[in-house]
Design a protein around this motif. Sequence first.
Motif, PDB file in Angstrom:
ATOM      1  N   LEU A 154      84.023 -23.586 -16.964  1.00 18.04           N
ATOM      2  CA  LEU A 154      83.617 -22.265 -16.593  1.00 18.04           C
ATOM      3  C   LEU A 154      82.472 -21.674 -17.144  1.00 18.04           C
ATOM      4  N   PHE A 155      81.360 -21.272 -16.396  1.00 20.80           N
ATOM      5  CA  PHE A 155      80.317 -20.738 -16.888  1.00 20.80           C
ATOM      6  C   PHE A 155      80.360 -19.341 -16.558  1.00 20.80           C
ATOM      7  N   LEU A 156      80.084 -18.627 -17.687  1.00 18.93           N
ATOM      8  CA  LEU A 156      80.120 -17.223 -17.629  1.00 18.93           C
ATOM      9  C   LEU A 156      78.926 -16.563 -18.073  1.00 18.93           C
ATOM     10  N   ASP A 157      78.101 -16.143 -17.183  1.00 15.83           N
ATOM     11  CA  ASP A 157      76.670 -15.637 -17.277  1.00 15.83           C
ATOM     12  C   ASP A 157      76.753 -14.260 -17.704  1.00 15.83           C
ATOM     13  N   GLU A 158      76.583 -14.053 -18.721  1.00 18.44           N
ATOM     14  CA  GLU A 158      76.847 -12.296 -19.410  1.00 18.44           C
ATOM     15  C   GLU A 158      78.010 -11.841 -18.661  1.00 18.44           C
ATOM     16  N   PRO A 159      79.068 -12.314 -19.272  1.00 18.33           N
ATOM     17  CA  PRO A 159      80.318 -11.815 -18.661  1.00 18.33           C
ATOM     18  C   PRO A 159      80.728 -10.287 -18.936  1.00 18.33           C
ATOM     19  N   SER A 160      80.058  -9.909 -20.004  1.00 15.55           N
ATOM     20  CA  SER A 160      80.618  -8.633 -20.502  1.00 15.55           C
ATOM     21  C   SER A 160      79.446  -7.594 -20.216  1.00 15.55           C
ATOM     22  N   ALA A 161      78.556  -8.056 -19.362  1.00 10.66           N
ATOM     23  CA  ALA A 161      77.344  -7.158 -19.074  1.00 10.66           C
ATOM     24  C   ALA A 161      77.951  -5.672 -18.218  1.00 10.66           C
ATOM     25  N   GLY A 162      77.677  -4.520 -18.772  1.00 13.12           N
ATOM     26  CA  GLY A 162      78.371  -3.309 -17.989  1.00 13.12           C
ATOM     27  C   GLY A 162      79.903  -3.106 -18.113  1.00 13.12           C
TER      28      GLY A 162
END
Lengths: 253, 306
Positions: B157-165
């Motif tokens: 699983l790729f999470l690209d900036e999961p916590s942005a915003g």
Amino acid sequence: MNIYSVRALYFYEMARFFRTLFQSIASPVISTSLYFIVFGSAVASRMGEIEGISYGAFIVPGLVMLSILTESISNASFGIYMPRFSGTIYEILSAPISAFETVLGYVGAAATKSVLLGAVILLTARLFVDYHIEHPIWMISFLVLTSVTFSLLGFIIGVWADGFEKLQVVPLLIITPLTFLGGSFYSIHMLPPFWRKVTLFNPVVYLVSGFRWSFYGVSDVGVEQSLAMTALFLFICLIVVWMIFKTGHKIKA
Amino acid sequence: MEKDVISTQSLNKTYASGFRALDNIHLNIYRGEIFALLGPNGAGKTTLINIICGIVNATSGSVKAFGYDIKKEYRSARSLIGLVPQELTTDMFEKVWDTVKFSRNLFGKPNDDALIEKILKDLSLWDKRNSRIMTLSGGMKRRVMMAKALSHQPDILFLDEPSAGVDVELRRDMWNMVRHLRKTGVTIILTTHYIEEAQEMADRIGVINKGKLILVEEKNELMKKLGKRQLILTLKKPLHVDLEDTPLNISADRLELTYSFDSNAEETGIAPLLKRLNDQGIELKDLRTKESSLEEIFVKLVGRNS
């Protein structure tokens, strides 16, 4: 063949069609009805018959073709342009789905919509004029073939376009004029010899002619020529789509 | 069983504009780990993820996922990968249930209502299953993106900036979800601006800057190798003697002394320092140690390579 993926794309696109059913169906039906009122009723009473067919009935195949061409292009181009515009295309590009399957899903849905629309327009036309279909199998074949071919063209336009205005350029500025000048409302035999020759360079002539032949058994050009031209156009569109996916042009950076 | 789930070899990407986004990237991601890819904006994190996921074409080099070449064996490779992109890109007119189901089918999997129900419940989306996505809050939309990525049960699983915003509560929920996924055997690769996130969750850290992978290291090793430990001594009275010959930082009010040391060294120098202070009659009010944060290490690394 990844059948689940193709089905997902196909039904996703069809769901969009049903979500906007009023615009999808009502708009072409209303404009076709207006054509029948103006051309079929007002003008036809002064036109008489063309090649033994009442003018109102004569224009039915051309009007269906006019809607099919523009709607196939609009549906397919919008279908692929929206994911590009909104960024949701990431999901399609990252899915285990081949280029062929992607096209099958999008173009299949766009062509289905066009065929449904063609059927609705034929039913609407029945309210205004009496027409018959001499070669129903050929009529359906021409309808499907044309829908698929112009949906492919729409797919290409949707990939090429980098703005909403470009989506409208081809249907409005190229396809509609070519359809009007392609014998939708007249037989090209009614034109002076010079313009008749010029008209033969218009590919829509062959589509309308073949489609009309399937209704009444009369055509401006040979039905074999119509089939060959449609097949040629289909082949060219397939090659272009294949190249788009091979190079990733405008789809992948 | 192969240890590497992702392996990139000599990966390069130069965009049509001439911008070189990736420069000879060699990276191996291990099965079952949480790998955090850190880097400033424009460093190449998203480009790297997008190439692995098949969204961007590499200029040269190769990528394998579970041993499958992502170009030649793209079906096998992609079916194992899930991606939560940085942007909230989904059809806003669709309902939550429908979009998650669509994602599962798109990845070649048959309907599985029980699984989708579980995913939506795990992500606290069950009550919103019939809501159109446009009516959801930003945090909820991000959960939907996660649900879509998990719908085909990916192994990576790729999470690209999961916590942005997203707010603190949701960020904590996401971290718990990620930890839970790891327990089920999913390998997780995340990019983040929140270094606290990497410090909290990652097993290994990769630092990328200007398209170059400048470091890949176990998080704890990295902290040990590049991190500094400091002994901070607070005095009862301002320092009245000269200690210029010692490697001490003395605060402006002369009430705080900071001593940096290598915690791995045999002789840290702490004992002689405390003895000397005692001999000179300097009384301590407080004594504490401090470790460099990952953020400090990151800033130092990126600064060095700029």
